[in-house]
Enzyme design. Structure first.
Site, mmCIF file in Angstrom:
data_model
loop_
_atom_site.group_PDB
_atom_site.id
_atom_site.type_symbol
_atom_site.label_atom_id
_atom_site.label_comp_id
_atom_site.label_asym_id
_atom_site.label_seq_id
_atom_site.Cartn_x
_atom_site.Cartn_y
_atom_site.Cartn_z
ATOM 1 N N ASP A 42 21.058 -20.881 1.294
ATOM 2 C CA ASP A 42 20.985 -21.036 -0.168
ATOM 3 C C ASP A 42 21.562 -22.388 -0.598
ATOM 4 O O ASP A 42 21.079 -23.019 -1.532
ATOM 5 C CB ASP A 42 21.759 -19.902 -0.877
ATOM 6 C CG ASP A 42 21.048 -18.571 -0.687
ATOM 7 O OD1 ASP A 42 19.868 -18.583 -0.283
ATOM 8 O OD2 ASP A 42 21.694 -17.522 -0.915
ATOM 9 N N LYS A 121 0.177 -0.679 13.763
ATOM 10 C CA LYS A 121 -0.567 -0.852 12.501
ATOM 11 C C LYS A 121 0.421 -0.642 11.359
ATOM 12 O O LYS A 121 0.817 0.490 11.054
ATOM 13 C CB LYS A 121 -1.718 0.148 12.423
ATOM 14 C CG LYS A 121 -2.632 -0.092 11.249
ATOM 15 C CD LYS A 121 -3.889 0.752 11.364
ATOM 16 C CE LYS A 121 -4.886 0.415 10.273
ATOM 17 N NZ LYS A 121 -4.364 0.532 8.925
ATOM 18 N N ARG A 142 -7.748 -7.799 0.090
ATOM 19 C CA ARG A 142 -8.981 -7.420 0.765
ATOM 20 C C ARG A 142 -10.067 -7.033 -0.259
ATOM 21 O O ARG A 142 -11.230 -7.339 -0.085
ATOM 22 C CB ARG A 142 -8.725 -6.224 1.684
ATOM 23 C CG ARG A 142 -9.960 -5.861 2.517
ATOM 24 C CD ARG A 142 -9.953 -4.383 2.934
ATOM 25 N NE ARG A 142 -8.830 -4.032 3.748
ATOM 26 C CZ ARG A 142 -8.858 -3.946 5.076
ATOM 27 N NH1 ARG A 142 -9.952 -4.203 5.726
ATOM 28 N NH2 ARG A 142 -7.782 -3.577 5.728
ATOM 29 N N LYS A 296 -7.521 -3.852 20.260
ATOM 30 C CA LYS A 296 -8.629 -4.795 20.134
ATOM 31 C C LYS A 296 -9.011 -5.294 21.517
ATOM 32 O O LYS A 296 -8.108 -5.585 22.326
ATOM 33 C CB LYS A 296 -8.218 -6.001 19.291
ATOM 34 C CG LYS A 296 -7.928 -5.653 17.854
ATOM 35 C CD LYS A 296 -7.423 -6.851 17.083
ATOM 36 C CE LYS A 296 -7.084 -6.433 15.665
ATOM 37 N NZ LYS A 296 -6.342 -7.428 14.930
ATOM 38 N N CYS A 432 24.423 31.885 -9.415
ATOM 39 C CA CYS A 432 24.583 33.319 -9.649
ATOM 40 C C CYS A 432 26.071 33.577 -9.785
ATOM 41 O O CYS A 432 26.872 33.111 -8.957
ATOM 42 C CB CYS A 432 24.006 34.069 -8.454
ATOM 43 S SG CYS A 432 24.692 35.717 -8.244
HETATM 44 O O1 I6G Z 1 -6.082 -3.225 8.774
HETATM 45 C C1 I6G Z 1 -5.727 -3.790 9.916
HETATM 46 C C2 I6G Z 1 -4.453 -3.649 10.384
HETATM 47 C C3 I6G Z 1 -4.073 -4.237 11.567
HETATM 48 C C4 I6G Z 1 -6.693 -4.558 10.636
HETATM 49 C C5 I6G Z 1 -6.300 -5.150 11.845
HETATM 50 C C6 I6G Z 1 -4.979 -4.987 12.296
HETATM 51 O O2 I6G Z 1 -4.650 -5.568 13.450
HETATM 52 C C7 I6G Z 1 -3.342 -5.368 13.950
HETATM 53 N N1 I6G Z 1 -7.193 -5.877 12.542
HETATM 54 C C8 I6G Z 1 -8.428 -6.000 12.079
HETATM 55 C C9 I6G Z 1 -9.414 -6.780 12.875
HETATM 56 C C10 I6G Z 1 -8.825 -5.427 10.879
HETATM 57 N N2 I6G Z 1 -7.950 -4.694 10.164
HETATM 58 C C11 I6G Z 1 -10.179 -5.552 10.375
#
Ligand code: I6G
Length: 683
Positions: A42, A121, A142, A296, A432
């Site tokens: 800071d 995710k 998105r 993937k 009660c």
């Molecule tokens: O919604 C998403 C979360 C995480 C994703 C994703 C992801 O990769 C870790 N990767 C892709 C290619 C897409 N949605 C379309």
């Protein structure tokens, strides 16, 4: 007005400060290796701000001072995505994942094993950020995949979003895609401060992240603890990218983006299944919410060969974890009467599978909670069950409210004994007034007395207590010790053998300890830890029952309310009679000295003055055993995390206590670190 050119020294210092601040940001977010304390960071930022204020011509849009400050917007602009933002297909079982792998092999007409990139995710908001020649240009949501909203002003405020990419060899244009999320600790802190101000709290971190990004005034977004985790690249021009997805992510990391530290490469679909299983076990310990794992195909060539189907890539799949939130209907509310007479409203739900179990009942806690949720009978509600935390209703979907919902009314009389049920002034609870004439309170008092941490009467469970009280074989805990073999053997689910076992357990329970005995009495607000403090302080039940409120206030952790509850308990003749009868029946414990004598050397113990909390499960010992060992080293083991906590020990499954500790920046020890600590001092 003619502006004077800034002196070279100011220009040079501004350059150095920007460089240092960017470097610290990179270390903090992209490398997860903080290099300086927040206060120092800071200080550097303030120094830069001062220089820029004195010499406005030095300001440039990628300066770290320029994250916040744009004028509030009237609305967000819609902008088409140059490259569609796709969604992902889902898998819900190992079989779904194996079928996905087989589909790819069929399509590729090859039996070779496929290498996958595995990433948690995150449960957040997908966004796409455009950089031109390394400079932040804009950020879009998105949206529907084809068109998103321009939330650049808000995204710029997030410190883990680079305003300028690091390094020399940068693409002319680059779109970075990722998830904006709110870490659990930041979410807990945000909600705590909202609740303290009487403001609306967010239902979960995802809603908090979405709400924070939707602000037209970016100063509000700037005040929220948001982070970006990058997961892929959209358009890219002017630079060839690596040929593997995981190498692209590492390159993004070098350019300044945070990528997920739990990312891994799996050599086969079976390794993916193992990764999903392992991450599922760690899910509750992660510092953010995840709802699955994304797999993937790692080779970009293979990704291109496989292509897309409708809105999703063929080469990726999200293997979901059981949802932690589900929608269901609240069908009715019943009231349970607890040990101290509190009427607890329990919602009966249309059974719903959430967090890996079927939930059909959830507590609504008290009237205040019902008012806070604004819930009625017949409403559609969202139920959350995360980890081993008890399920709860987190919100009501008011848009789905049918015309015939009913308000939840607390009964004016106890549903079990018919005594008046009244709201105690200053408390959320309705009680009660029947005391021990209420069979529900009697049963609960006996169940508590027999429980593992109290008198530990093995085999005396809820079902047996229900029958003993309903058949008038037992009115209070004293009667337990006059039960006869034939009384017990005649109960449902009991036979001669189990009756004999229970009689043995009752006999064995007579040898107890003073803390257990005090705890078993069920005095309001006297939990295990307080019972232990009382036993240590007074040394005998006689001294405790004679103690006045001032004497009680001198005990660790006892405030005026608990002191009053303890005094009230010991002024009640019926309670004194019960204690005398129990002692008359042979309930004994080893004599102990009062604390002052016993713990004369307590201050010299290695953990004296330290307060700790144990949460989650441990492998090498139970939590009770760990607590006991910490106490012998002088530590105070508390049941809840507060500012006074010095450290917590968090095993797998640790939930809200861990989150609270994180939000208060309290040290968190793993079981391994606990063992090291205990070994360090063991003799
Ligand atoms: O919604 C998403 C979360 C995480 C994703 C994703 C992801 O990769 C870790 N990767 C892709 C290619 C897409 N949605 C379309």
């Amino acid at each position: 007005m003619i502006q004077q050119a800034p002196p070279a020294a100011a220009r040079q210092r501004a350059f150095e400060l920007r460089h240092d601040i960017d470097e610290h940001n990179y270390r903090y977010y992209a490398l997860d290796e903080p290099s300086i304390p927040d206060a120092e960071y800071d200080r550097l930022l303030n120094e830069l701000r001062d220089i820029e204020q004195q010499h406005p011509s030095l300001i440039d849009s990628s300066s770290p001072t320029q994250r916040v400050g744009a004028a509030p917007l009237d609305a967000f602009n819609s902008v088409p995505h140059e490259k569609r933002m796709l969604s992902l297909d889902n898998a819900f079982s190992d079989d779904d994942l194996t079928a996905f792998d087989q589909r790819l092999k069929d399509r590729l007409k090859s039996d070779e094993t496929i290498e996958y990139a595995c990433e948690p995710k995150l449960d957040g908001i997908a966004i796409s950020i455009l950089y031109e020649n390394g400079q932040f240009v804009r950020a879009l949501t998105r949206g529907d995949g084809s068109t998103g909203e321009d939330i650049s002003q808000n995204v710029r405020t997030i410190k883990s979003v680079p305003l300028k990419l690091r390094g020399e060899n940068l693409p002319e244009r680059l779109e970075v895609r990722g998830e904006i999320y709110m870490p659990s600790a930041g979410f807990a802190k945000l909600n705590q401060s909202a609740a303290a101000k009487g403001e609306k709290v967010f239902v979960n971190p995802r809603n908090a992240a979405a709400g924070s990004l939707r602000q037209l005034d970016s100063r509000i977004t700037a005040s929220r603890p948001l982070e970006l985790c990058a997961y892929s690249v959209g358009i890219h021009q002017g630079l060839a990218l690596p040929s593997k997805h995981t190498d692209i992510l590492h390159l993004l990391n070098r350019w300044g983006f945070k990528i997920n530290p739990n990312m891994a490469v799996a050599q086969s679909i079976n390794d993916c299944i193992a990764y999903h299983q392992q991450l599922g076990e760690k899910r509750d310990e992660l510092p953010y919410d995840i709802d699955g794992v994304v797999f993937k195909v790692n080779s970009i060539d293979l990704q291109e060969t496989l292509g897309f189907v409708s809105r999703a890539p063929r080469w990726a799949i999200a293997y979901k974890f059981p949802a932690q939130e589900e929608m269901t209907q609240l069908q009715d509310v019943e009231f349970q009467v607890g040990r101290t007479g509190t009427l607890t409203p329990v919602a009966r739900l249309k059974p719903v599978f959430v967090g890996g179990v079927t939930v059909s009942n959830v507590t609504l806690h008290n009237k205040d909670e019902i008012d806070r949720l604004g819930v009625q009978i017949g409403d559609t509600v969202i139920v959350r069950r995360a980890g081993d935390v008890i399920p709860q209703i987190v919100s009501v979907i008011k848009e789905r409210r049918p015309d015939d919902t009913r308000e939840i009314e607390f009964p004016a009389t106890c549903p079990v004994c018919g005594s008046p049920a009244v709201r105690v002034p200053g408390e959320a609870a309705i009680r009660c007034e029947g005391g021990l004439i209420c069979p529900a309170q009697r049963k609960e008092a006996i169940i508590h007395f027999a429980s593992r941490k109290a008198m530990n009467i093995d085999g005396l469970g809820d079902k047996i207590v229900d029958q003993l009280v309903d058949k008038s074989l037992v009115k209070n805990v004293v009667d337990l010790f006059s039960l006869l073999q034939q009384d017990i053997a005649g109960l449902d689910r009991m036979g001669e053998k189990s009756a004999a076992n229970l009689l043995n357990a009752l006999e064995a329970a007579k040898q107890t300890t003073l803390p257990r005995f005090i705890y078993s009495l069920g005095i309001r607000e006297v939990g295990e830890a307080t019972a232990r403090n009382l036993a240590a302080h007074f040394g005998s039940i006689q001294a405790l029952s004679n103690a006045d409120e001032d004497a009680l206030l001198a005990v660790d952790d006892i405030g005026p309310i608990v002191a009053r509850f303890i005094r009230d308990f010991f002024t009640e003749q019926n309670n004194l009679d019960i204690i005398a009868s129990l002692q008359g029946l042979g309930i004994t414990w080893p004599e102990s000295e009062p604390q002052n004598a016993a713990l004369e050397n307590a201050a010299e113990l290695p953990l004296a003055g330290q307060t700790c909390v144990l949460t989650g499960s441990l492998e090498a010992m139970t939590r009770d055993e760990a607590g006991e060992r910490l106490r012998t080293l002088g530590a105070k083991v508390s049941g809840s995390v507060s500012k006074k906590t010095d450290f917590i020990v968090a095993g797998p499954g640790a939930g809200s206590k861990r989150t609270k500790a994180e939000s208060l920046s309290i040290e968190i020890l793993s079981e391994e670190q606990l063992l090291e600590l205990l070994n360090q001092y063991s003799t």
